[in-house]
Design an enzyme around this catalytic site. Structure first.
Site, mmCIF file in Angstrom:
data_model
loop_
_atom_site.group_PDB
_atom_site.id
_atom_site.type_symbol
_atom_site.label_atom_id
_atom_site.label_comp_id
_atom_site.label_asym_id
_atom_site.label_seq_id
_atom_site.Cartn_x
_atom_site.Cartn_y
_atom_site.Cartn_z
ATOM 1 N N ASP A 1 3.517 0.578 12.255
ATOM 2 C CA ASP A 1 2.278 0.022 11.679
ATOM 3 C C ASP A 1 1.968 -1.382 12.196
ATOM 4 O OD1 ASP A 1 2.161 2.335 10.220
ATOM 5 O OD2 ASP A 1 3.058 1.464 8.428
ATOM 6 N N ILE B 1 3.646 18.163 8.232
ATOM 7 C CA ILE B 1 4.386 17.910 6.984
ATOM 8 C C ILE B 1 5.421 19.020 6.753
ATOM 9 C CG2 ILE B 1 2.642 16.464 5.855
ATOM 10 C CD1 ILE B 1 1.911 18.917 4.137
ATOM 11 N N ASP B 2 5.931 19.559 7.870
ATOM 12 C CA ASP B 2 6.905 20.650 7.767
ATOM 13 C C ASP B 2 8.176 20.240 7.007
ATOM 14 O OD1 ASP B 2 7.052 19.062 10.249
ATOM 15 O OD2 ASP B 2 8.916 20.160 10.571
ATOM 16 N N GLN B 3 8.575 18.980 7.117
ATOM 17 C CA GLN B 3 9.808 18.556 6.437
ATOM 18 C C GLN B 3 9.610 18.466 4.913
ATOM 19 O OE1 GLN B 3 12.798 18.292 8.220
ATOM 20 N NE2 GLN B 3 11.384 19.225 9.685
ATOM 21 N N ARG C 1 -3.923 10.314 3.509
ATOM 22 C CA ARG C 1 -2.688 10.988 3.871
ATOM 23 C C ARG C 1 -1.776 11.165 2.654
ATOM 24 N NH1 ARG C 1 -0.757 13.896 7.684
ATOM 25 N NH2 ARG C 1 1.478 13.722 7.856
ATOM 26 N N ARG D 1 -9.094 0.348 3.523
ATOM 27 C CA ARG D 1 -8.073 1.232 2.939
ATOM 28 C C ARG D 1 -6.754 0.496 2.735
ATOM 29 N NH1 ARG D 1 -6.418 5.478 6.286
ATOM 30 N NH2 ARG D 1 -4.925 5.561 4.601
ATOM 31 N N CYS E 1 -5.426 8.341 8.530
ATOM 32 C CA CYS E 1 -5.623 7.844 9.893
ATOM 33 C C CYS E 1 -5.183 8.888 10.904
ATOM 34 C CB CYS E 1 -4.784 6.587 10.132
ATOM 35 S SG CYS E 1 -5.360 5.155 9.214
ATOM 36 N N ILE F 1 7.398 6.730 17.108
ATOM 37 C CA ILE F 1 7.058 7.434 15.851
ATOM 38 C C ILE F 1 5.754 8.216 16.032
ATOM 39 C CG2 ILE F 1 6.681 7.174 13.348
ATOM 40 C CD1 ILE F 1 9.399 6.056 14.143
ATOM 41 N N LYS G 1 0.825 -1.215 0.000
ATOM 42 C CA LYS G 1 0.000 0.000 0.000
ATOM 43 C C LYS G 1 0.859 1.266 0.000
ATOM 44 C CE LYS G 1 -1.858 1.896 3.966
ATOM 45 N NZ LYS G 1 -1.631 3.348 4.061
ATOM 46 N N ASN G 2 1.827 1.313 0.901
ATOM 47 C CA ASN G 2 2.574 2.563 1.052
ATOM 48 C C ASN G 2 3.547 2.831 -0.097
ATOM 49 O OD1 ASN G 2 1.065 3.181 3.266
ATOM 50 N ND2 ASN G 2 2.606 2.545 4.767
ATOM 51 N N ARG H 1 0.386 14.934 12.840
ATOM 52 C CA ARG H 1 1.201 14.424 11.721
ATOM 53 C C ARG H 1 1.593 15.600 10.825
ATOM 54 N NH1 ARG H 1 -1.680 9.153 9.226
ATOM 55 N NH2 ARG H 1 0.419 8.729 8.471
HETATM 56 N N1 EPU Z 1 7.039 14.093 10.791
HETATM 57 C C1 EPU Z 1 7.277 15.422 11.075
HETATM 58 N N2 EPU Z 1 7.324 16.305 10.032
HETATM 59 C C2 EPU Z 1 7.150 15.912 8.744
HETATM 60 C C3 EPU Z 1 6.909 14.554 8.466
HETATM 61 C C4 EPU Z 1 6.862 13.665 9.502
HETATM 62 O O1 EPU Z 1 7.430 15.798 12.232
HETATM 63 O O2 EPU Z 1 7.213 16.759 7.860
HETATM 64 C C5 EPU Z 1 7.012 13.115 11.895
HETATM 65 C C6 EPU Z 1 5.656 12.418 12.009
HETATM 66 O O3 EPU Z 1 4.755 13.166 12.792
HETATM 67 C C7 EPU Z 1 6.060 11.106 12.646
HETATM 68 C C8 EPU Z 1 7.423 10.814 12.024
HETATM 69 O O4 EPU Z 1 7.912 12.070 11.556
HETATM 70 O O5 EPU Z 1 6.213 11.269 14.009
HETATM 71 C C9 EPU Z 1 7.433 9.847 10.871
HETATM 72 O O6 EPU Z 1 6.449 10.216 9.908
HETATM 73 P P1 EPU Z 1 6.567 9.852 8.368
HETATM 74 O O7 EPU Z 1 6.615 11.103 7.596
HETATM 75 O O8 EPU Z 1 7.655 8.850 8.179
HETATM 76 O O9 EPU Z 1 5.164 9.173 8.135
HETATM 77 P P2 EPU Z 1 4.290 9.254 6.831
HETATM 78 O O10 EPU Z 1 5.171 9.305 5.646
HETATM 79 O O11 EPU Z 1 3.237 10.294 6.956
HETATM 80 C C10 EPU Z 1 4.235 6.704 6.420
HETATM 81 C C11 EPU Z 1 3.186 5.668 6.245
HETATM 82 C C12 EPU Z 1 2.534 5.347 7.586
HETATM 83 C C13 EPU Z 1 3.618 4.914 8.558
HETATM 84 C C14 EPU Z 1 4.703 5.978 8.656
HETATM 85 C C15 EPU Z 1 5.868 5.568 9.520
HETATM 86 C C16 EPU Z 1 2.404 6.163 4.027
HETATM 87 C C17 EPU Z 1 1.321 6.677 3.165
HETATM 88 N N3 EPU Z 1 2.168 6.170 5.339
HETATM 89 O O12 EPU Z 1 3.573 7.860 6.901
HETATM 90 O O13 EPU Z 1 1.649 4.287 7.343
HETATM 91 O O14 EPU Z 1 3.041 4.703 9.820
HETATM 92 O O15 EPU Z 1 5.227 6.263 7.332
HETATM 93 O O16 EPU Z 1 6.461 4.427 9.049
HETATM 94 O O17 EPU Z 1 3.438 5.737 3.555
HETATM 95 C C18 EPU Z 1 -0.208 2.915 7.740
HETATM 96 O O18 EPU Z 1 0.144 2.270 6.731
HETATM 97 O O19 EPU Z 1 -1.099 2.528 8.530
HETATM 98 C C19 EPU Z 1 0.453 4.170 8.013
HETATM 99 C C20 EPU Z 1 -0.030 5.078 8.841
#
Ligand code: EPU
Length: 428
Positions: free
Chosen positions: A304, A123-125, A92, A396, A116, A326, A22-23, A121
């Protein structure tokens, strides 16, 4: 609206075939925006998130045909259509439309993503990366407006290791002028999968899967053919279910190396697991021992899988501590597990689980995708019938869950909710 019913106690026996990740899928599809000719992706999972992204690609002028896990996307007529509302809010991963549209059109308007709820969560990065490449990013009424006259390669250090930011910056950088270096990049297998697709499209990327990714911008990308990697989280979920309710289960179409941290923890609990090239065999554990879990970025224990693993720990001897580093608030499944008789306390970003307990079937609610996976796992072990609402979350990310579990002996089925149940679900 439907609910899921499980009559617990049937031993699982047989083979489950895992679908595409999925991801990965949710990033590979938007990556097609960057090409000038059709992209074919095979092995996609049959889940609602894939359908939603395919619809979004059509909304911006692409044509897609999706059948039996194979999609052909023609991006030639795509335009940077503003997507401030609507389907982007449903998941997301719609944030990948930002990086891909910015990369190709140098502008994008995309609503802030939904998905979710696991606590904050940000997205500043992602934004930091886009800005470093030369984009101006503003937030107007819940949508991000991204614009650049040109994108220029840059050195970007991620303050937080982020899967989404790493992929999004790759998407925006492959067509930028010059060199981009992403430092402190995430190393998840899905990142390698996206880099493989982009490379096959003509991008120049080195180091995907390590914490430094180097990208040399190119002028043009073409379509290609790509087969997606298997879903390590779906596989991990079935492995956990087999460890708690299985007699002997074979997980087929899996890359065991992607699941090393889970396998190590299960062995520590006493599980017998055999792996071969793309299969893994596991049997139910007899008197499992409690183990502590700390979720970490890959290759650490996946956040996850933390939620489904909690269900298994209710059967282990002793007290186990799960700490989610995380998503510190990813514990919405715990209240529901308690309804089924689990003995769990949550303090800060940790859950303390004391076992073993006999779980009892109950009416519970899946608040998010992996909470749903946890409740299904619990339902398979519980005495009596478990009724799970919130199926839209499970759909999903888990393809054909009822068929897959049914084929290995689970008593599981879907039923329509009556009006009173729908009202209760919507109001609570
Ligand atoms: N974070 C920040 N700033 C950012 C981005 C992330 O502070 O700009 C923090 C997040 O709040 C979190 C950590 O960094 O504490 C890691 O977040 P990451 O960006 O890696 O997560 P994501 O890309 O939004 C993906 C998966 C998630 C999975 C996480 C962690 C997708 C679509 N989603 O999310 O999957 O939990 O990586 O491995 O790829 C799921 O499949 O159920 C799911 C939630």
């Amino acid at each position: 609206m439907e609910k899921l019913l499980i009559e617990g106690g049937s031993p699982l026996r047989g083979t489950v075939r895992i679908g595409g990740a999925k991801n990965s899928a949710v990033a590979l599809l938007p990556a097609s925006i960057l090409a000038q000719s059709p992209v074919t992706i095979e092995g996609l999972p049959d889940i609602s998130d894939v359908g939603i992204i395919a619809d979004l690609l059509e909304e911006i002028g692409g044509t897609t045909s999706l059948e039996n896990g194979r999609i052909v996307i023609d991006p030639t007529e795509m335009v940077s259509m503003p997507l401030p509302n609507g389907k982007v809010k449903k998941l997301r991963a719609s944030y990948y439309l930002m990086g891909a549209m910015l990369g190709r059109f140098k502008k994008a308007v995309v609503g802030l993503p939904g998905g979710c709820y696991l606590g904050p969560r940000p997205i500043d990065q992602h934004i930091k990366g886009f800005e470093a490449l030369g984009a101006t990013v503003t937030n107007e009424q819940g949508a991000l407006y991204l614009r650049a006259d040109r994108l220029t390669g840059a050195r970007i250090y991620l303050d937080v290791v982020s899967v989404g930011a790493t992929i999004n910056i790759m998407l925006a950088a492959v067509l930028a002028e010059g060199k981009t270096v992403i430092e402190n990049a995430a190393k998840e297998p899905e990142i390698i999968d996206v880099a493989t697709l982009l490379t096959n499209m003509g991008a120049r990327i080195k180091g995907a899967g390590t914490d430094v990714i180097r990208i040399e911008g190119v002028e043009r990308l073409e379509g290609c053919h790509h087969t997606i990697i298997p879903d390590r989280i779906e596989a991990g979920t079935y492995i956990i279910m087999a460890a708690s309710a299985g007699e002997e289960v074979i997980i087929d179409n899996v890359i065991p190396q992607h699941l090393e941290s889970l396998i190590a923890k299960l062995r520590e609990m006493g599980a017998q697991i055999d792996t071969s090239n793309d299969q893994l065999q596991i049997s139910k554990m007899v008197r499992p021992t409690a183990v502590d879990i700390k979720t970490l970025v890959y290759p650490g224990f996946a956040t996850d899988l933390q939620q489904p693993f909690t269900a298994l720990l209710t059967q282990a001897n002793g007290m186990a501590v799960i700490t989610d580093t995380i998503y510190s608030a990813r514990f919405k499944h715990i209240d529901e597990l308690r309804r089924m008789g689990a003995n769990v306390k949550v303090e800060g970003s940790s859950a303390m689980i004391s076992g073993p307990v006999t779980l009892q079937g109950a009416k519970v609610r899946a608040s998010d995708l992996r909470a749903g996976a946890c409740l299904v796992s619990a339902g398979l072990m519980a005495e009596g019938v478990t009724e799970i609402s919130g199926l839209e979350h499970i759909d999903r990310g888990y393809e054909n869950l009822v068929q897959k579990l049914g084929s290995i002996g689970a008593k599981i089925w879907r039923e329509k909710m009556n009006e009173a149940e729908i009202k209760h679900y919507q109001n609570s």
